[in-house]
Write an enzyme that holds these catalytic residues in place. Structure first.
Site, PDB file in Angstrom:
ATOM      1  N   HIS A 167       5.653  -1.679   0.981  1.00  0.00           N
ATOM      2  CA  HIS A 167       6.856  -0.893   1.810  1.00  0.00           C
ATOM      3  C   HIS A 167       6.066   0.051   2.951  1.00  0.00           C
ATOM      4  O   HIS A 167       7.269  -0.207   4.282  1.00  0.00           O
ATOM      5  CB  HIS A 167       7.151   0.236   0.734  1.00  0.00           C
ATOM      6  N   GLU A 168       4.642   0.374   3.063  1.00  0.00           N
ATOM      7  CA  GLU A 168       4.570   0.592   3.724  1.00  0.00           C
ATOM      8  C   GLU A 168       4.077  -0.192   5.172  1.00  0.00           C
ATOM      9  O   GLU A 168       4.422   0.214   6.171  1.00  0.00           O
ATOM     10  CB  GLU A 168       3.198   2.260   3.602  1.00  0.00           C
TER      11      GLU A 168
ATOM     12  N   HIS B 258       7.493   0.084   6.925  1.00  0.00           N
ATOM     13  CA  HIS B 258       7.703   0.115   8.076  1.00  0.00           C
ATOM     14  C   HIS B 258       7.025   0.445   9.252  1.00  0.00           C
ATOM     15  O   HIS B 258       7.433  -0.011  10.690  1.00  0.00           O
ATOM     16  CB  HIS B 258       7.396   2.432   7.949  1.00  0.00           C
TER      17      HIS B 258
ATOM     18  N   HIS C 111       8.257  -2.666  11.927  1.00  0.00           N
ATOM     19  CA  HIS C 111       9.304  -1.698  12.267  1.00  0.00           C
ATOM     20  C   HIS C 111       8.927  -0.746  13.758  1.00  0.00           C
ATOM     21  O   HIS C 111       9.774  -1.026  14.659  1.00  0.00           O
ATOM     22  CB  HIS C 111      10.424  -0.866  11.502  1.00  0.00           C
TER      23      HIS C 111
HETATM   24 ZN    ZN Z   1       9.709   4.121   3.049  1.00  0.00          ZN
END
Ligand code: ZN
Length: 679
Positions: free
Chosen positions: A470-471, A474, A477
C-alpha cells in the site's frame, strides 16, 4: 554508470544528523524572511507576469521552504524528543502565519489572475493550467475574498487549528507510551505466538525489567488481542488501548483529547462558514472528487446496505462460535479478535501466524521490487552513503526502462520508541524542473512492523505485507511522476479521495499467486507459499469482509457526519453512538473512546475525508479488474497504468485520468466482488 543524477539527488536530500532542534526556529525565521523578500521582489518587478519570470521562481521559493521543513516534520513523527517537539510547535505557528499570509496576499492572487488572463496562458501546458487554476482556487479557500476583519479571523483560526491538531497527535503518542504492563510468568501469556513473546522480552529488557513487558504499540497489542488466552489481560489491554488520550481508562484525564476535539471542530466549522460554506464537510469537498455532501453520504450508506447482510451473518457466526466452541458466556469486544482468529483457524485451517515464516522482510522487499519491475519496467537499487535518522533506515533509487533515475526513497520499517504508530508515505523532495534540470522526487516510506528480535530477520504477517505494498503504491505515485511543476507533480494537486487509488491498487498483487511465488519464501527452506496454504489463505480472504467493510464505513460516516453538523448540535460521543447504532453489528462498551485516538481526522489530512479510502477503492478495484481481464503481469496494461495514472500526478482531473486508463466510468462491481460481497 550515471553518477551525475545520484550526485544531483544528494544535493537536495536533508542532512538528518546535522539537524539541531535548538537552531530550527532561528533558521526557519531567516528562511521565511528571505522568502518574503524574494516574493516581494517578484511582485515589484514591473514587467508583465509570465510563467518564467513569476510562477517558476515563486515555485522555487516554496520548494526551498518545503525542503527545509520536510525533514523536521518527518523527525517529529519518527524520532520525537522534547527539544524537537518544542521547536516543532514554535515553528508550526510561524509556518501557519506565513502560509495564511501568502494565501491572503492580493498581490500574489492578482499575479496569478494576470497569468490566467494573459496572452501567454493559451500557450501553456495542461499541467501549467492546472497549477494556475489550483492556485486561484486555493486563494479563495485561503480567504482572499474576505474583508480585513474576517481575513484576520481566518488566520487566527488556521493558527489555532495547527496547534490543536499537533496537540492531538502528541496526546495520542504520549498516552500510547505511558501504558505498559510487566508480567513475570509466561503462564499468563499462554496462546501468544513465539515472536510476540520475544518482542515482550525485548520490551522488558529495553525498560530494565525482567520477564515480559506489554505495550500499546500495535505489534505488541494486536497479538495479545488475537491470540492470548488470558481473557482478563485482553480486557485490560483493550480498555487501555481504546481509552488512550481520553477521560476514561487507566490514565483518565491525562493526555485527554476531549477538549482538543471540541476546540478543533468549533474552529473548523467557523473557518468553513467564513468562506461561505454551510459546514466543514462542504469546505472539504471543494478540493475533492465527490461533488456534494449528499453524494458522499449516499455512497457510504449504499455500501453499508450492501455489506450489512453479510456482516450480520459474520457476527452471528462469531457469537455462536464464541459461546459454543470457546465456551465464553458472551462475546465481548476484547474477545472479537481472539475468537475471529480461532474461527478462522477452524473454518479454513488457517492462521495468520502460519504465514509469517513465509514472509521474511528481505524476501518480501525483493518480491515487492520484482512486482513493480514486472508491472512498470522499473528497477530498484541500493544507494550508499546517505545520511538517515536511524540505522534501520534503508535508502533506494528507482530507475525506469531507459535507465533514467525517477526517484529515491527512505524505508523505515520497524516500530520503536518515539515513533508515531501506523504506516504512511510522505514527501521529502518533490519533482520539479527548472533551467538547471530535474529535481528528483524523494519519499519517506514509514511502517511500524515487528522489529527484528535477537538479531533474527523480522517475519511479516500478510497484513503487514499488504501495508508495505500500500505505502509503496503511494510512493510510486510520488516518485514515478513525470510532471515538471511541483504543485501538480506526484500526489500534489491530486484530490484527497483519489490519492488512495495507486496504494490500494498495488495491494492486489500481494494476493496474487503469480506474485506470491517470489514475494514469499520460507525463512528456513526458502520455499514459496505452498499451493495448499495459498488456497487456504485465499479462501480466508473474504472472511468477515462484511464486518470489516462496515467498520470502515462506521469511521467514514462518523467523520463526515461530525464535520457536516454545527459543533454543539450534538456531542461528539452522541454522533458516534448514533452512527454505531445504524452501522455497527457489535456493541461497543460505553467507555470506548475510539475518537480520542482518531488521528486521521483530528491530526492528519482526513477530516471530512475518511470516506476517501472507500471512494478510491472503487477506482482501485476497478483499475485492477482490467489486469484481471488482461493478465496480472500484462506489460501493456502496466504501462497504461503507469502512463495514465502514476506519471500524471495532479496535472489533470483524476476522473479523466481514470477514464483514460479504464476506457469508461468507474464501476463499483469489482470492489464488491473482491470483498466477496457481490455473491
Ligand atoms: Zn494510503
Amino acid at each position: 554508470m550515471t553518477a551525475s543524477d545520484i550526485d544531483r539527488v544528494r544535493t537536495t536530500l536533508p542532512q538528518f544528523s546535522t539537524i539541531d532542534p535548538t537552531k530550527i526556529v532561528a533558521k526557519l525565521s531567516d528562511l521565511l524572511t528571505q522568502n518574503r523578500q524574494g516574493i516581494d521582489a517578484l511582485l515589484r518587478d514591473p514587467s508583465a507576469k509570465t510563467w518564467a519570470n513569476f510562477v517558476l521562481p515563486f515555485e522555487e521559493i516554496g520548494d526551498r521552504l518545503n525542503r527545509f521543513w520536510s525533514p523536521i516534520g518527518h523527525l517529529h513523527g519518527v524520532a520525537d524528543s522534547d527539544d524537537l517537539r518544542e521547536a516543532y510547535n514554535a515553528a508550526i505557528t510561524m509556518l501557519t502565519d506565513y502560509t495564511s499570509e501568502l494565501a491572503q496576499s492580493d498581490d500574489l492572487a492578482n499575479a496569478f489572475r494576470n497569468i490566467r488572463d494573459g496572452d501567454e496562458f493559451a500557450t501553456l501546458s495542461l499541467a501549467q493550467h492546472k497549477v494556475v487554476e489550483n492556485a486561484l482556487r486555493d486563494f479563495q479557500l485561503g480567504g482572499i475574498d474576505l474583508d480585513e476583519e474576517k481575513r484576520l479571523r481566518f488566520r487566527e483560526l488556521s493558527a489555532e487549528l495547527a496547534t490543536l491538531t499537533t496537540q492531538f497527535s502528541e496526546h495520542v503518542l504520549d498516552a500510547t507510551q505511558a501504558w505498559s504492563k510487566n508480567i513475570l510468568s509466561a503462564d499468563s501469556l499462554a496462546g501468544l505466538p513465539a515472536d510476540a513473546l520475544s518482542l515482550a522480552i525485548q520490551n522488558a529488557r529495553n525498560k530494565d525489567e525482567s520477564g515480559y513487558t506489554l505495550t500499546l504499540d500495535f505489534p505488541c497489542y494486536m497479538p495479545v488481542m488475537s491470540y492470548c488466552d488470558n481473557r482478563e489481560l485482553r480486557e485490560e489491554m483493550y480498555t487501555a488501548y481504546v481509552t488512550r488520550a481520553s477521560d476514561q481508562g487507566p490514565y483518565a484525564g491525562k493526555f485527554d483529547n476531549s477538549n482538543t476535539i471540541d476546540e478543533i471542530l468549533i474552529r473548523r466549522f467557523e473557518l468553513a462558514k467564513l468562506l461561505g460554506f454551510s459546514n466543514f464537510a462542504e469546505y472539504s469537498l471543494a478540493t475533492k472528487m465527490a461533488d456534494s455532501t449528499a453524494t458522499v453520504i449516499e455512497f457510504l450508506e449504499d455500501l453499508a446496505a450492501r455489506s450489512r447482510p453479510s456482516a450480520e451473518q459474520d457476527y452471528e457466526k462469531l457469537k455462536e462460535f464464541a459461546i459454543e466452541e470457546i465456551g465464553l458466556d458472551s462475546l465481548e469486544p476484547w474477545d472479537m479478535a481472539y475468537c475471529t482468529e480461532k474461527l478462522r483457524e477452524k473454518a479454513y485451517s488457517f492462521s495468520q501466524q502460519e504465514l509469517r515464516p513465509y514472509f521474511p522482510v528481505d524476501r518480501v522487499l525483493t518480491g515487492l521490487f520484482e512486482t513493480v519491475q514486472r508491472l512498470f519496467g522499473i528497477s530498484v537499487s541500493e544507494i550508499d552513503g546517505i545520511d538517515t535518522w536511524h540505522p534501520d533506515v534503508l535508502f533506494r533509487g528507482i530507475r525506469d526502462r531507459e535507465d533514467n533515475l525517477r526517484g529515491v526513497f527512505y524505508l523505515d520499517l520497524f516500530a520503536r520508541d518515539h515513533k508515531r504508530g501506523g504506516a504512511w508515505m510522505d514527501e521529502c523532495v518533490v519533482r520539479r524542473v527548472d533551467a538547471t534540470g530535474v529535481q528528483y522526487p524523494a519519499a519517506y516510506l514509514t511502517c511500524n512492523f515487528t522489529p527484528p528480535i535477537d538479531g533474527k530477520q523480522s517475519l511479516l504477517t500478510h497484513d503487514e505485507v499488504l501495508t508495505l505494498f500500500h505505502e509503496f503504491g503511494h510512493g510510486l505515485h510520488h516518485m514515478l511522476t513525470l510532471v515538471d511543476q511541483a504543485a501538480v507533480s506526484g500526489i500534489n494537486g491530486v484530490p484527497w479521495d483519489g490519492v488512495e487509488l495507486p496504494s490500494q491498487f498495488l495491494e492486489n498483487w500481494a494476493w496474487e499467486r503469480a506474485a506470491l511465488d517470489f514475494i514469499s519464501g520460507h525463512i528456513d527452506s526458502g520455499e514459496a507459499l505452498s499451493e495448499d496454504l495459498y488456497a487456504r489463505m485465499h479462501a480466508a480472504k473474504d472472511f468477515q469482509a462484511g464486518m470489516q467493510m462496515l467498520r470502515q464505513i462506521e469511521f467514514a460516516l462518523f467523520d463526515f457526519t461530525l464535520h457536516a453538523q454545527e459543533p454543539g448540535t450534538m456531542p461528539v460521543q452522541t454522533v458516534l453512538n448514533q452512527i454505531r447504532q445504524k452501522i455497527a453489528v457489535a456493541e461497543v462498551p460505553a467507555f470506548n473512546r475510539f475518537q480520542h485516538g482518531f488521528s486521521h481526522i483530528f491530526a492528519g489530512g482526513y477530516a471530512a475525508g475518511y470516506y476517501s479510502y472507500k471512494w478510491a477503492e472503487v477506482l482501485s478495484a476497478d483499475a485492477f479488474s482490467r489486469f484481471e481481464e488482461e493478465g496480472v503481469f500484462n506489460q501493456d496494461t502496466g504501462r497504461a497504468f503507469l502512463e495514465c495514472i502514476l506519471e500524471r500526478g495532479g496535472s489533470e482531473d483524476t476522473m479523466e485520468l481514470f477514464k483514460r486508463f479504464r476506457g469508461r466510468e468507474p464501476d463499483i462491481e469489482p470492489l464488491l466482488r473482491h470483498a466477496g460481497l457481490s455473491r
